[in-house]
Motif scaffolding. Structure first.
Motif, PDB file in Angstrom:
ATOM      1  N   ASN A 226       0.838  -1.195   0.000  1.00  0.00           N
ATOM      2  CA  ASN A 226       0.000   0.000   0.000  1.00  0.00           C
ATOM      3  C   ASN A 226       0.873   1.244   0.000  1.00  0.00           C
ATOM      4  N   THR A 227       0.414   2.270  -0.674  1.00  0.00           N
ATOM      5  CA  THR A 227       1.088   3.566  -0.682  1.00  0.00           C
ATOM      6  C   THR A 227       0.081   4.636  -0.283  1.00  0.00           C
ATOM      7  N   GLY A 228       0.532   5.883  -0.274  1.00  0.00           N
ATOM      8  CA  GLY A 228      -0.396   6.986  -0.082  1.00  0.00           C
ATOM      9  C   GLY A 228      -1.268   7.221  -1.299  1.00  0.00           C
ATOM     10  N   GLY A 229      -0.947   6.559  -2.414  1.00  0.00           N
ATOM     11  CA  GLY A 229      -1.707   6.703  -3.657  1.00  0.00           C
ATOM     12  C   GLY A 229      -0.779   6.940  -4.828  1.00  0.00           C
ATOM     13  N   MET A 230      -0.904   6.118  -5.858  1.00  0.00           N
ATOM     14  CA  MET A 230      -0.036   6.221  -7.040  1.00  0.00           C
ATOM     15  C   MET A 230      -0.723   6.896  -8.213  1.00  0.00           C
ATOM     16  N   GLY A 231      -1.941   7.365  -8.015  1.00  0.00           N
ATOM     17  CA  GLY A 231      -2.663   8.055  -9.071  1.00  0.00           C
ATOM     18  C   GLY A 231      -4.144   8.025  -8.783  1.00  0.00           C
ATOM     19  N   ALA A 232      -4.901   8.773  -9.561  1.00  0.00           N
ATOM     20  CA  ALA A 232      -6.350   8.836  -9.353  1.00  0.00           C
ATOM     21  C   ALA A 232      -7.022   9.313 -10.620  1.00  0.00           C
ATOM     22  N   CYS A 233      -8.318   9.032 -10.713  1.00  0.00           N
ATOM     23  CA  CYS A 233      -9.107   9.523 -11.835  1.00  0.00           C
ATOM     24  C   CYS A 233     -10.416  10.101 -11.305  1.00  0.00           C
ATOM     25  N   SER A 234     -11.014  10.990 -12.069  1.00  0.00           N
ATOM     26  CA  SER A 234     -12.303  11.593 -11.724  1.00  0.00           C
ATOM     27  C   SER A 234     -13.089  11.813 -13.014  1.00  0.00           C
ATOM     28  N   PRO A 235     -14.380  11.476 -13.029  1.00  0.00           N
ATOM     29  CA  PRO A 235     -15.168  10.899 -11.938  1.00  0.00           C
ATOM     30  C   PRO A 235     -14.880   9.409 -11.763  1.00  0.00           C
ATOM     31  N   ALA A 236     -15.360   8.847 -10.639  1.00  0.00           N
ATOM     32  CA  ALA A 236     -15.238   7.410 -10.407  1.00  0.00           C
ATOM     33  C   ALA A 236     -16.289   6.698 -11.242  1.00  0.00           C
ATOM     34  N   PRO A 237     -15.877   5.855 -12.180  1.00  0.00           N
ATOM     35  CA  PRO A 237     -16.862   5.214 -13.072  1.00  0.00           C
ATOM     36  C   PRO A 237     -17.925   4.413 -12.341  1.00  0.00           C
ATOM     37  N   VAL A 238     -17.599   3.891 -11.163  1.00  0.00           N
ATOM     38  CA  VAL A 238     -18.541   3.032 -10.461  1.00  0.00           C
ATOM     39  C   VAL A 238     -19.692   3.808  -9.832  1.00  0.00           C
ATOM     40  N   ILE A 239     -19.536   5.118  -9.632  1.00  0.00           N
ATOM     41  CA  ILE A 239     -20.564   5.914  -8.949  1.00  0.00           C
ATOM     42  C   ILE A 239     -21.592   6.425  -9.957  1.00  0.00           C
ATOM     43  N   LEU A 319     -23.281  26.703   3.599  1.00  0.00           N
ATOM     44  CA  LEU A 319     -22.896  25.862   2.471  1.00  0.00           C
ATOM     45  C   LEU A 319     -24.089  25.465   1.608  1.00  0.00           C
ATOM     46  N   HIS A 320     -25.279  25.489   2.190  1.00  0.00           N
ATOM     47  CA  HIS A 320     -26.471  25.131   1.421  1.00  0.00           C
ATOM     48  C   HIS A 320     -26.753  26.134   0.305  1.00  0.00           C
ATOM     49  N   ARG A 321     -26.137  27.309   0.363  1.00  0.00           N
ATOM     50  CA  ARG A 321     -26.325  28.315  -0.689  1.00  0.00           C
ATOM     51  C   ARG A 321     -25.336  28.152  -1.836  1.00  0.00           C
ATOM     52  N   GLU A 322     -24.379  27.232  -1.688  1.00  0.00           N
ATOM     53  CA  GLU A 322     -23.335  27.046  -2.690  1.00  0.00           C
ATOM     54  C   GLU A 322     -23.683  25.930  -3.668  1.00  0.00           C
ATOM     55  N   SER A 323     -23.129  26.034  -4.854  1.00  0.00           N
ATOM     56  CA  SER A 323     -23.291  24.996  -5.866  1.00  0.00           C
ATOM     57  C   SER A 323     -21.956  24.801  -6.578  1.00  0.00           C
ATOM     58  N   ALA A 324     -21.422  23.605  -6.500  1.00  0.00           N
ATOM     59  CA  ALA A 324     -20.144  23.313  -7.156  1.00  0.00           C
ATOM     60  C   ALA A 324     -20.387  23.017  -8.635  1.00  0.00           C
ATOM     61  N   GLU A 325     -19.503  23.559  -9.479  1.00  0.00           N
ATOM     62  CA  GLU A 325     -19.605  23.350 -10.921  1.00  0.00           C
ATOM     63  C   GLU A 325     -18.365  22.613 -11.412  1.00  0.00           C
ATOM     64  N   TRP A 326     -18.580  21.703 -12.385  1.00  0.00           N
ATOM     65  CA  TRP A 326     -17.505  20.818 -12.808  1.00  0.00           C
ATOM     66  C   TRP A 326     -17.384  20.756 -14.330  1.00  0.00           C
ATOM     67  N   GLU A 327     -16.155  20.620 -14.796  1.00  0.00           N
ATOM     68  CA  GLU A 327     -15.925  20.312 -16.202  1.00  0.00           C
ATOM     69  C   GLU A 327     -16.568  18.968 -16.523  1.00  0.00           C
ATOM     70  N   ALA A 328     -17.182  18.880 -17.686  1.00  0.00           N
ATOM     71  CA  ALA A 328     -17.795  17.612 -18.083  1.00  0.00           C
ATOM     72  C   ALA A 328     -16.742  16.571 -18.441  1.00  0.00           C
ATOM     73  N   LYS A 329     -15.502  16.997 -18.617  1.00  0.00           N
ATOM     74  CA  LYS A 329     -14.438  16.091 -19.033  1.00  0.00           C
ATOM     75  C   LYS A 329     -13.976  15.192 -17.892  1.00  0.00           C
ATOM     76  N   SER A 394     -12.572  11.602 -22.560  1.00  0.00           N
ATOM     77  CA  SER A 394     -12.902  10.317 -21.962  1.00  0.00           C
ATOM     78  C   SER A 394     -11.795   9.986 -20.973  1.00  0.00           C
ATOM     79  N   GLN A 395     -11.999   8.931 -20.198  1.00  0.00           N
ATOM     80  CA  GLN A 395     -10.945   8.543 -19.259  1.00  0.00           C
ATOM     81  C   GLN A 395      -9.697   8.103 -20.008  1.00  0.00           C
ATOM     82  N   ASP A 396      -9.872   7.430 -21.138  1.00  0.00           N
ATOM     83  CA  ASP A 396      -8.703   7.027 -21.933  1.00  0.00           C
ATOM     84  C   ASP A 396      -7.938   8.241 -22.451  1.00  0.00           C
TER      85      ASP A 396
END
Length: 432
Positions: A226-239, A319-329, A394-396
């Motif tokens: 195990n490490t602290g993390g060797m990489g990551a992707c977003s969004p998580a495809p499983v969610i 925080l209920h007044r806030e809305s986070a916006e995200w790149e579709a990529k 895409s993720q690829d």
């Protein structure tokens, strides 16, 4: 407004970069920062360790800092938020009491079970003989965790009794993780798809961040330690959208509500490390009381809204007044680490070529982690050294762009996994 970022890793570089883009911010300080933050526009490194809480509070007071954001877990567990609040300094993060969700696995597991929030079956032990007996009775595979903070490395997946008993002896008798393993938690082994579910919390209200998935093992194909993390992707495809709502309803909202009811209201980033079973049921494997690293890097490059505005709203209970916006990529971050990480590794290697790393390219950005700037020469100073982070349609595409970014770096004694972002799901274990 001046903002202080506490920490020195890739997450803190990403936070400084994102905070620096806010129209609310004039200048960003990072304590202590790294070579990457030293080269960002309107960002200045401050020679104060992230665990020197008094010096950090003194600096924030002297410089009239309008907002402090804490990156790593140790200052939070040690009580930096309590100290800042006692001086009427604005800081985004959980109190020392609330940070026990990460600081003590026993506290976290007991909280989850007590409040019927789905998690793996467990027991905790400070006696090695009783721990070994429990393993013999329950069989393997089984998961053995140090109770306290162990830099993401205090988890052993025991596939047989010999490995389990060795892990118990290493932790409780040989003190492998020091004070972090004065007590251990032993959990049932979970299989499924891993996901990182990170939200912002103001004590009552929740603002979800983009989902992400990280890669914790050191080697390709999820082999090695195990490490602290060797990489990551977003969004998580499983969610899926349906699962996203279910996680909020069954895990996040009850956690925030029950923490407040039990006298430990939670404000800050809350990171639920989840395992999604083959039947689609989410379980909490662990809580972290801060933004993930390396999840922060791919998540923040997708964030279009103002992180500083979100933090200030959370501090004010709005925080209920806030809305986070995200790149579709999609985005993918690939960690470049020192050879030998997460065990013994060499530091001090010179980074000989880095081209265009301080500004966004058509591919993405390179965030520094374990680097230092000495006489205008960048040298390695830690286990995880860089995180090449890129967007794609895409993720690829994002994966290819991230690996293309790595070509901008020439440095001895570094390695990376070759399969970050390659898979859309995986079978994993009770990670840390």
């Amino acid at each position: 407004m001046k903002v202080l970022i506490v920490g020195a890793g890739g997450r803190e570089h990403a936070l400084a970069w994102k905070v620096g883009k806010s129209s609310l911010v004039d200048h960003v300080y990072v304590a202590p920062g790294n070579a990457g933050t030293a080269q960002e526009n309107c960002v200045e490194n401050i020679d104060i360790r992230s665990d020197d809480l008094t010096a950090l509070a003194d600096f924030a007071q002297l410089q009239n800092i309008g907002l402090t954001i804490v990156g790593p877990e140790k200052p939070l567990v040690d009580g930096i938020v309590d100290l800042f609040l006692s001086r009427n300094l604005k800081i985004f993060g959980p109190t020392q009491a609330a940070s026990r969700l990460e600081g003590s696995k026993e506290f976290s597991k007991a909280f989850l079970v007590r409040n019927q929030i789905p998690t793996a079956k467990y027991e905790s032990f400070s006696n090695a003989k009783k721990a070994r007996q429990y393993v013999r009775e329950n069989g393997t595979p089984i998961v053995i965790k140090a109770d306290g903070l162990a830099a993401g490395k205090g988890v052993i997946i025991a596939n047989n009794i010999f490995e389990a008993e060795k892990a118990i002896s290493d932790m409780l008798e040989r003190k492998r993780f020091g004070k972090a393993a004065r007590k251990i938690v032993i959990e049932e082994f979970l299989e499924g798809d891993e996901a990182s579910f990170i939200v912002m919390v103001d004590g009552k209200n929740v603002l979800p961040m983009a989902t992400s998935q990280d890669y914790k093992r050191a080697g390709d194909g999820d082999v090695g330690p195990n490490t602290g993390g060797m990489g990551a992707c977003s969004p998580a495809p499983v969610i899926t959208p349906e699962l996203h709502q279910r996680i909020i309803q069954e895990i996040i909202s009850p956690t925030v509500k029950k923490m407040a009811e039990e006298g430990n209201p939670y404000s800050g980033f809350l990171y639920a490390g989840l395992m999604i079973s083959k039947t689609g049921d989410p379980k909490v494997v662990e809580f972290n009381c801060r933004f993930g690293d390396p999840e922060a890097q791919p998540v923040l490059v997708r964030m279009k809204s103002d992180l500083v505005a979100h933090c200030l709203a959370a501090i004010n209970g709005q925080l209920h007044r806030e809305s986070a916006e995200w790149e579709a990529k999609n985005s993918v971050g690939v960690v470049l680490a020192s050879i030998g990480y997460p065990d013994k590794y060499k530091t001090g290697s010179q980074v000989t070529v880095i081209k265009e790393t301080r500004k966004k390219t058509h591919n993405g950005l390179i965030f520094h982690a374990g680097t230092t700037l000495i006489d205008n020469i960048i040298r390695t100073s830690g286990g995880r050294v860089f995180c090449a982070t890129a967007l794609g349609d895409s993720q690829d595409d994002a994966r290819l762009n991230a690996y293309d970014l790595l070509k901008q770096i020439e440095c001895d004694n570094l390695f990376c996994r070759k399969d970050i972002g390659f898979r859309v799901s995986k079978v994993d274990h009770n990670f840390s």
